[in-house]
Design a protein around this motif. Structure first.
Motif, PDB file in Angstrom:
ATOM      1  N   LEU A   1       0.816  -1.210   0.000  1.00  0.00           N
ATOM      2  CA  LEU A   1       0.000   0.000   0.000  1.00  0.00           C
ATOM      3  C   LEU A   1       0.854   1.268   0.000  1.00  0.00           C
ATOM      4  O   LEU A   1       0.343   2.357  -0.269  1.00  0.00           O
ATOM      5  CB  LEU A   1      -0.933   0.013   1.218  1.00  0.00           C
ATOM      6  CG  LEU A   1      -1.878  -1.185   1.347  1.00  0.00           C
ATOM      7  CD1 LEU A   1      -2.798  -1.013   2.535  1.00  0.00           C
ATOM      8  CD2 LEU A   1      -2.678  -1.390   0.072  1.00  0.00           C
ATOM      9  N   PHE A   2       2.148   1.123   0.301  1.00  0.00           N
ATOM     10  CA  PHE A   2       3.042   2.287   0.237  1.00  0.00           C
ATOM     11  C   PHE A   2       3.406   2.641  -1.203  1.00  0.00           C
ATOM     12  O   PHE A   2       4.053   3.657  -1.437  1.00  0.00           O
ATOM     13  CB  PHE A   2       4.333   2.012   1.023  1.00  0.00           C
ATOM     14  CG  PHE A   2       4.116   1.785   2.498  1.00  0.00           C
ATOM     15  CD1 PHE A   2       2.986   2.260   3.137  1.00  0.00           C
ATOM     16  CD2 PHE A   2       5.062   1.097   3.244  1.00  0.00           C
ATOM     17  CE1 PHE A   2       2.794   2.050   4.499  1.00  0.00           C
ATOM     18  CE2 PHE A   2       4.883   0.897   4.603  1.00  0.00           C
ATOM     19  CZ  PHE A   2       3.740   1.372   5.226  1.00  0.00           C
ATOM     20  N   PHE A   3       2.973   1.786  -2.156  1.00  0.00           N
ATOM     21  CA  PHE A   3       3.341   2.003  -3.558  1.00  0.00           C
ATOM     22  C   PHE A   3       2.111   2.165  -4.451  1.00  0.00           C
ATOM     23  O   PHE A   3       2.125   1.806  -5.622  1.00  0.00           O
ATOM     24  CB  PHE A   3       4.178   0.827  -4.064  1.00  0.00           C
ATOM     25  CG  PHE A   3       5.448   0.616  -3.293  1.00  0.00           C
ATOM     26  CD1 PHE A   3       6.579   1.353  -3.599  1.00  0.00           C
ATOM     27  CD2 PHE A   3       5.501  -0.291  -2.251  1.00  0.00           C
ATOM     28  CE1 PHE A   3       7.757   1.165  -2.879  1.00  0.00           C
ATOM     29  CE2 PHE A   3       6.665  -0.491  -1.526  1.00  0.00           C
ATOM     30  CZ  PHE A   3       7.801   0.250  -1.840  1.00  0.00           C
ATOM     31  N   LEU A   4       1.035   2.692  -3.874  1.00  0.00           N
ATOM     32  CA  LEU A   4      -0.195   2.880  -4.645  1.00  0.00           C
ATOM     33  C   LEU A   4      -0.253   4.232  -5.345  1.00  0.00           C
ATOM     34  O   LEU A   4      -1.322   4.651  -5.787  1.00  0.00           O
ATOM     35  CB  LEU A   4      -1.418   2.738  -3.729  1.00  0.00           C
ATOM     36  CG  LEU A   4      -1.756   1.321  -3.257  1.00  0.00           C
ATOM     37  CD1 LEU A   4      -2.950   1.355  -2.324  1.00  0.00           C
ATOM     38  CD2 LEU A   4      -2.037   0.400  -4.438  1.00  0.00           C
TER      39      LEU A   4
ATOM     40  N   GLN B   1     -17.001   3.947 -14.926  1.00  0.00           N
ATOM     41  CA  GLN B   1     -16.450   4.571 -16.127  1.00  0.00           C
ATOM     42  C   GLN B   1     -14.925   4.768 -16.028  1.00  0.00           C
ATOM     43  O   GLN B   1     -14.252   4.973 -17.035  1.00  0.00           O
ATOM     44  CB  GLN B   1     -17.128   5.917 -16.375  1.00  0.00           C
ATOM     45  CG  GLN B   1     -16.987   6.894 -15.216  1.00  0.00           C
ATOM     46  CD  GLN B   1     -17.754   8.189 -15.445  1.00  0.00           C
ATOM     47  OE1 GLN B   1     -17.672   8.756 -16.522  1.00  0.00           O
ATOM     48  NE2 GLN B   1     -18.491   8.629 -14.421  1.00  0.00           N
ATOM     49  N   PHE B   2     -14.399   4.701 -14.812  1.00  0.00           N
ATOM     50  CA  PHE B   2     -12.956   4.889 -14.610  1.00  0.00           C
ATOM     51  C   PHE B   2     -12.240   3.572 -14.300  1.00  0.00           C
ATOM     52  O   PHE B   2     -11.171   3.562 -13.713  1.00  0.00           O
ATOM     53  CB  PHE B   2     -12.709   5.862 -13.454  1.00  0.00           C
ATOM     54  CG  PHE B   2     -13.315   7.222 -13.646  1.00  0.00           C
ATOM     55  CD1 PHE B   2     -12.745   8.137 -14.508  1.00  0.00           C
ATOM     56  CD2 PHE B   2     -14.474   7.582 -12.967  1.00  0.00           C
ATOM     57  CE1 PHE B   2     -13.297   9.391 -14.684  1.00  0.00           C
ATOM     58  CE2 PHE B   2     -15.040   8.836 -13.136  1.00  0.00           C
ATOM     59  CZ  PHE B   2     -14.453   9.748 -14.002  1.00  0.00           C
ATOM     60  N   TRP B   3     -12.857   2.430 -14.688  1.00  0.00           N
ATOM     61  CA  TRP B   3     -12.337   1.141 -14.253  1.00  0.00           C
ATOM     62  C   TRP B   3     -10.910   0.881 -14.732  1.00  0.00           C
ATOM     63  O   TRP B   3     -10.134   0.212 -14.047  1.00  0.00           O
ATOM     64  CB  TRP B   3     -13.259   0.023 -14.728  1.00  0.00           C
ATOM     65  CG  TRP B   3     -13.235  -0.226 -16.209  1.00  0.00           C
ATOM     66  CD1 TRP B   3     -14.003   0.358 -17.152  1.00  0.00           C
ATOM     67  CD2 TRP B   3     -12.376  -1.139 -16.892  1.00  0.00           C
ATOM     68  NE1 TRP B   3     -13.698  -0.109 -18.397  1.00  0.00           N
ATOM     69  CE2 TRP B   3     -12.701  -1.043 -18.277  1.00  0.00           C
ATOM     70  CE3 TRP B   3     -11.367  -2.023 -16.500  1.00  0.00           C
ATOM     71  CZ2 TRP B   3     -12.045  -1.787 -19.247  1.00  0.00           C
ATOM     72  CZ3 TRP B   3     -10.718  -2.771 -17.467  1.00  0.00           C
ATOM     73  CH2 TRP B   3     -11.051  -2.660 -18.818  1.00  0.00           C
ATOM     74  N   ARG B   4     -10.539   1.426 -15.882  1.00  0.00           N
ATOM     75  CA  ARG B   4      -9.197   1.172 -16.402  1.00  0.00           C
ATOM     76  C   ARG B   4      -8.119   1.723 -15.474  1.00  0.00           C
ATOM     77  O   ARG B   4      -7.101   1.068 -15.217  1.00  0.00           O
ATOM     78  CB  ARG B   4      -9.047   1.777 -17.796  1.00  0.00           C
ATOM     79  CG  ARG B   4      -9.813   1.042 -18.879  1.00  0.00           C
ATOM     80  CD  ARG B   4      -9.575   1.654 -20.245  1.00  0.00           C
ATOM     81  NE  ARG B   4     -10.360   1.012 -21.280  1.00  0.00           N
ATOM     82  CZ  ARG B   4      -9.999  -0.087 -21.916  1.00  0.00           C
ATOM     83  NH1 ARG B   4      -8.838  -0.651 -21.629  1.00  0.00           N
ATOM     84  NH2 ARG B   4     -10.776  -0.629 -22.842  1.00  0.00           N
ATOM     85  N   SER B   5      -8.330   2.922 -14.967  1.00  0.00           N
ATOM     86  CA  SER B   5      -7.315   3.534 -14.092  1.00  0.00           C
ATOM     87  C   SER B   5      -7.322   2.904 -12.702  1.00  0.00           C
ATOM     88  O   SER B   5      -6.342   3.002 -11.963  1.00  0.00           O
ATOM     89  CB  SER B   5      -7.544   5.042 -13.985  1.00  0.00           C
ATOM     90  OG  SER B   5      -8.817   5.317 -13.436  1.00  0.00           O
ATOM     91  N   ASP B   6      -8.432   2.237 -12.325  1.00  0.00           N
ATOM     92  CA  ASP B   6      -8.526   1.594 -11.005  1.00  0.00           C
ATOM     93  C   ASP B   6      -8.073   0.136 -11.033  1.00  0.00           C
ATOM     94  O   ASP B   6      -7.844  -0.464  -9.980  1.00  0.00           O
ATOM     95  CB  ASP B   6      -9.973   1.642 -10.498  1.00  0.00           C
ATOM     96  CG  ASP B   6     -10.276   2.931  -9.745  1.00  0.00           C
ATOM     97  OD1 ASP B   6      -9.319   3.609  -9.349  1.00  0.00           O
ATOM     98  OD2 ASP B   6     -11.470   3.241  -9.566  1.00  0.00           O
TER      99      ASP B   6
ATOM    100  N   SER C   1      -5.392  -1.820 -11.905  1.00  0.00           N
ATOM    101  CA  SER C   1      -4.151  -2.295 -11.291  1.00  0.00           C
ATOM    102  C   SER C   1      -4.137  -2.057  -9.788  1.00  0.00           C
ATOM    103  O   SER C   1      -3.615  -2.877  -9.019  1.00  0.00           O
ATOM    104  CB  SER C   1      -2.944  -1.615 -11.943  1.00  0.00           C
ATOM    105  OG  SER C   1      -3.077  -0.206 -11.879  1.00  0.00           O
ATOM    106  N   ARG C   2      -4.725  -0.933  -9.370  1.00  0.00           N
ATOM    107  CA  ARG C   2      -4.774  -0.625  -7.941  1.00  0.00           C
ATOM    108  C   ARG C   2      -5.646  -1.635  -7.195  1.00  0.00           C
ATOM    109  O   ARG C   2      -5.316  -2.081  -6.087  1.00  0.00           O
ATOM    110  CB  ARG C   2      -5.304   0.796  -7.750  1.00  0.00           C
ATOM    111  CG  ARG C   2      -5.192   1.320  -6.330  1.00  0.00           C
ATOM    112  CD  ARG C   2      -5.537   2.790  -6.265  1.00  0.00           C
ATOM    113  NE  ARG C   2      -4.470   3.604  -6.833  1.00  0.00           N
ATOM    114  CZ  ARG C   2      -4.536   4.209  -8.018  1.00  0.00           C
ATOM    115  NH1 ARG C   2      -5.618   4.089  -8.759  1.00  0.00           N
ATOM    116  NH2 ARG C   2      -3.528   4.914  -8.456  1.00  0.00           N
ATOM    117  N   ILE C   3      -6.754  -2.026  -7.798  1.00  0.00           N
ATOM    118  CA  ILE C   3      -7.644  -2.995  -7.163  1.00  0.00           C
ATOM    119  C   ILE C   3      -6.980  -4.368  -7.075  1.00  0.00           C
ATOM    120  O   ILE C   3      -7.145  -5.094  -6.088  1.00  0.00           O
ATOM    121  CB  ILE C   3      -8.984  -3.073  -7.934  1.00  0.00           C
ATOM    122  CG1 ILE C   3      -9.788  -1.790  -7.700  1.00  0.00           C
ATOM    123  CG2 ILE C   3      -9.794  -4.285  -7.502  1.00  0.00           C
ATOM    124  CD1 ILE C   3     -11.065  -1.698  -8.499  1.00  0.00           C
TER     125      ILE C   3
END
Length: 482
Positions: A173-176, A283-288, A290-292
């Motif tokens: 989580l320090f690299f999000l 609508q923003f699933w692409r940017s989320d 990798s984080r998810i």
């Protein structure tokens, strides 16, 4: 999708909304944790209740806690509690700042994460957790300064597996940060995530091995031997592996449900709001994406690590799961007012439910433990600190509500030391010292009518007998005292 810049009025409204939300989240935090300031009895195996912490080194490999044991005991537990809460909040605030640069939003996120049940329960062990919290702060600072994950994970593994191992799984989580996860093509992103996974697993292995070596050097014991109450079931073959996997999956499902229930209050309106938030974020699933993936890995990591031994999995060990789960469901870094405001409303709603549950948990612990301590203090003619040692024999009848605590050796120990006693002998386990007292006060077979009774003193050792009924004490070698 490109960010749509806010106009001046929207920016001003957003700033005020965030400030109010931040203030409310801090009030919720204070309302849950304020009981720690007046708590007389903390976790049953906190460092202050043991003169020697070798048993924890052997059972859990906490070599740093073992080395710091003496110094940790010099600071009152209330101060440890304040430092633990403040330090943990700063760690979570740093994690939140990786998700959003908005300070007010980060304050809300950090406060709600700290209200989760695992943090509330772990707050009863503030001295044990403080070194871990300081290590997490240092590691998050190094990550913010640009130190590579190839250094952070091995270093974190060696440090955190010498303290509270379950906190190691927070490190990804320090690299999000947005800049590290976005603006990468699929090949580079895949390589980046694989590198993190490889060094994350390697860091855990390095930490476990280093702890085992430390245990051997300090005690001569080969490997870490978990306590009996953890009911470990080591994997020996494919059948036992399948058994452990099924157990871990069931534990995961049960704990996720409990965390969900604590945060949502099982309200249909809450569920509707969460569905609406997910719809807005879709609508923003692409940017989320990798984080998810990282957050899901963080949430499941402790359970995957538990498969080889399948120990009892307690809620207080699941800090990584609770943090990841709340962030996945409620936190967004997207440039949309409706998403931002709905996210904060749901975070505050969750914080309200968690604050009520947390305050209830700490209040119940305080009431039960202190009522037992008063019962013991009332039985003794003088204050416990006036005796060299308090010795307790017998088992309390289960019909008494205090029996669950009095009949548990670790809980009784914490009660006795918290009452001010200089030393404590648990004579439910036979020893030469206890045999002498048993012979002097004829405890081999003695009938009492009270749940707890003061028997007398010998060399300024206060002897307490639990009942009621007939006490059958079996000395190690009764003939040697006749």
């Amino acid at each position: 999708m490109k960010a749509i810049p806010f106009n001046q009025a929207q920016t001003a409204a957003l700033r005020w909304f965030d400030r109010i939300a931040a203030a409310l989240s801090l009030l919720l935090l204070i309302s849950a944790y304020y009981l720690l300031l007046n708590l007389k009895i903390f976790g049953h195996d906190e460092v202050h209740y043991y003169h020697d912490f070798t048993f924890k080194l052997k059972e859990e490999g906490r070599w740093i806690n073992f080395l710091l044991h003496h110094w940790l005991r010099q600071v009152p537990l209330t101060i440890h509690a304040v430092l633990f809460v403040c330090g943990s909040w700063l760690v979570l605030f740093r994690i939140a700042k990786n998700l959003t640069r908005d300070v007010g939003y980060s304050v809300v996120i950090a406060s709600v994460l700290l209200l989760s049940p695992p943090y509330i329960e772990q707050s009863l062990w503030p001295a044990t957790l403080l070194p871990t919290t300081l290590a997490l702060l240092a590691l998050s600072w190094l990550a913010d300064k640009g130190v590579s994950h190839k250094v952070i994970y091995p270093l974190g593994g060696v440090l955190l597996f010498g303290m509270m191992q379950n906190c190691y799984f927070l490190l990804p989580l320090f690299f999000l940060r947005r800049k590290e996860l976005e603006h990468k093509d699929i090949d580079k992103l895949g390589s980046y995530l694989f590198s993190h996974l490889f060094y994350w697993i390697s860091g855990a292995i390095a930490g476990a091995l280093f702890s085992s070596v430390a245990v051997f050097i300090a005690t001569g014991q080969v490997g870490i031997v978990p306590a009996e109450w953890r009911h470990t079931a080591p994997v020996h073959d494919l059948k036992s592996l399948a058994r452990n996997i099924l157990y871990v999956i069931e534990s995961f499902k049960r704990q996720v449900y409990q965390l969900w229930k604590s945060g949502s209050g099982s309200s249909p309106f809450y569920i509707f709001g969460l569905i609406l938030l997910c719809a807005f974020r879709l609508q923003f699933w692409r940017s989320d994406f990798s984080r998810i993936i990282i957050l899901l890995a963080v949430g499941a990591a402790f359970f995957a690590f538990s498969v080889p031994l399948a120990p009892v999995i307690q809620t207080r060990s699941l800090i990584a799961l609770s943090v990841a789960m709340l962030i996945v469901l409620l936190v967004s870094n997207q440039p949309s007012l409706r998403i931002h405001w709905l996210s904060i409303i749901l975070l505050l709603w969750t914080g309200w439910n968690l604050s009520i549950n947390g305050r209830s948990y700490l209040s119940e612990h305080k009431t039960r433990a202190e009522s037992v301590m008063r019962k013991m203090q009332t039985v003794l003619p003088d204050h416990p600190s006036n005796y060299e040692t308090v010795a307790i024999f017998g088992q309390m009848d289960k019909r008494y509500r205090e029996a669950q605590i009095f009949n548990s050796p670790p809980y009784t120990r914490s009660i006795v030391f918290a009452s001010g006693a200089k030393d404590y002998w648990d004579c439910r386990t036979s020893s030469k010292e206890c045999d002498v007292l048993a012979h002097k006060f004829n405890l081999a077979s003695r009938s009492i009518n009270q749940a707890i009774e003061f028997i007398g003193t010998s060399d300024n050792i206060a002897v307490i007998l639990l009942g009621s009924g007939t006490v059958h004490y079996k000395p190690t070698d009764a003939s040697s005292h006749r």
